[in-house]
Motif scaffolding. Structure first.
Motif: not given
Length: 297
Positions: A110-112, A160-168, A192-198
């Motif tokens: 589970r690297p994410a 990947g999606p999970a990593m991009l969410r964490v990065a964002g 990543i833009t979605k995860a960055a929250g604004g």
């Protein structure tokens, strides 16, 4: 265009790395970036080079997280920040299972999750805050005091999606590799833009670039020398998102006009900046550098 240049940290000598960094700064590039592989330590090298090469961003692309505890990496990164006058961008990443398990002996399960816990501890440490963090895979208690250093920008080698969410959510952005304009526009930037929250995340696209009169030969060279990329799961997934047979279909190669068009597509797709790996003969690299310096100016 904001364009940085990858300098080979495994070059023949430290002086060569410094000379190449100085040449990049004098040519007008926005930054110098070093990988972390099996040679010189990237952060130490940047501290040395940065003392002699002013006025340019200094980045890692990327330092693996597993072998360096957040307290240790925070101390090292902030020391580099102080040494170079706060010009460091700290790129980190989880690396790959065959490296982390087979070489270092850590679990890559589970690297994410690991990345989320790692950044949860690292980010406040870089801000000079005390942490008392206990996750499933990581414990960090303490603080790092380097008063003269400001927190470096933190990027994640996320694809990947999970990593991009964490990065964002927990970093300033991502640094990609083997990504095309299509995969940036359709996958990386929206995730990543979605995860960055604004917030507007940095999307640093790392790519091989070569201005050449023999495009087919250069693509064949990439296919021969980097063909194993297609066997690494996360890279294979990125290639598939781009409908690319292999890494040779992701690189930026052609004459000056063709290369410029391809680079502009990357920016149009949402890249905020590029990190370029030069390819080809001395003459081809000189042509490539001249074009990139013109575009960066």
């Amino acid at each position: 265009m904001r364009i940085g240049l990858v300098v080979d940290e495994m070059g023949p000598s430290l002086e060569t790395v410094i000379d190449q960094s100085r040449a990049a700064a004098e040519a007008g590039f926005a930054g110098v970036w070093l990988a972390q592989r099996t040679g010189r330590d990237a952060l130490t090298t940047l501290a040395v080079a940065g003392r002699q090469v002013p006025g340019i961003e200094l980045g890692t692309a990327v330092v693996p997280t597993y072998p360096r505890h957040p307290l240790a990496l925070a101390a090292q990164a902030l020391t580099v920040q102080e040494a170079v006058g706060n010009r460091l961008t700290l790129g980190v990443g989880v690396s790959h299972q065959f490296i982390i398990e087979d070489q270092y002996g850590y679990s890559f399960d589970r690297p994410a999750r690991h990345l989320r816990e790692y950044l949860s501890a690292l980010a406040p440490l870089l801000r000079g805050e005390s942490v008392s963090y206990q996750g499933e895979t990581l414990k960090a208690v303490g603080a790092v005091d380097v008063a003269a250093a400001t927190p470096p920008s933190v990027l994640v080698g996320a694809l990947g999606p999970a990593m991009l969410r964490v990065a964002g959510e927990l970093a300033d952005g991502t640094i990609t590799t083997w990504a095309t304009a299509a995969s940036l526009a359709d996958h990386v930037v929206p995730e990543i833009t979605k995860a960055a929250g604004g917030r507007t995340p940095r999307v640093v696209a790392s790519t091989i670039v070569c201005v050449t009169s023999d495009e087919d030969e250069r693509r064949a060279w990439v296919a021969e020398n980097f063909g194993m990329v297609g066997q690494v799961p996360i890279y294979r997934a990125m290639l598939d998102r781009s409908h690319a047979a292999g890494p040779e279909d992701t690189v930026v190669i052609g004459d000056e006009a063709g290369v410029e068009r391809q680079l502009r597509r990357l920016f149009d797709a949402g890249a905020t900046e590029l990190v370029v790996v030069l390819l080809g003969s001395d003459e081809e690299q000189a042509r490539t550098t001249a074009l990139l310096a013109d575009l960066a100016g």
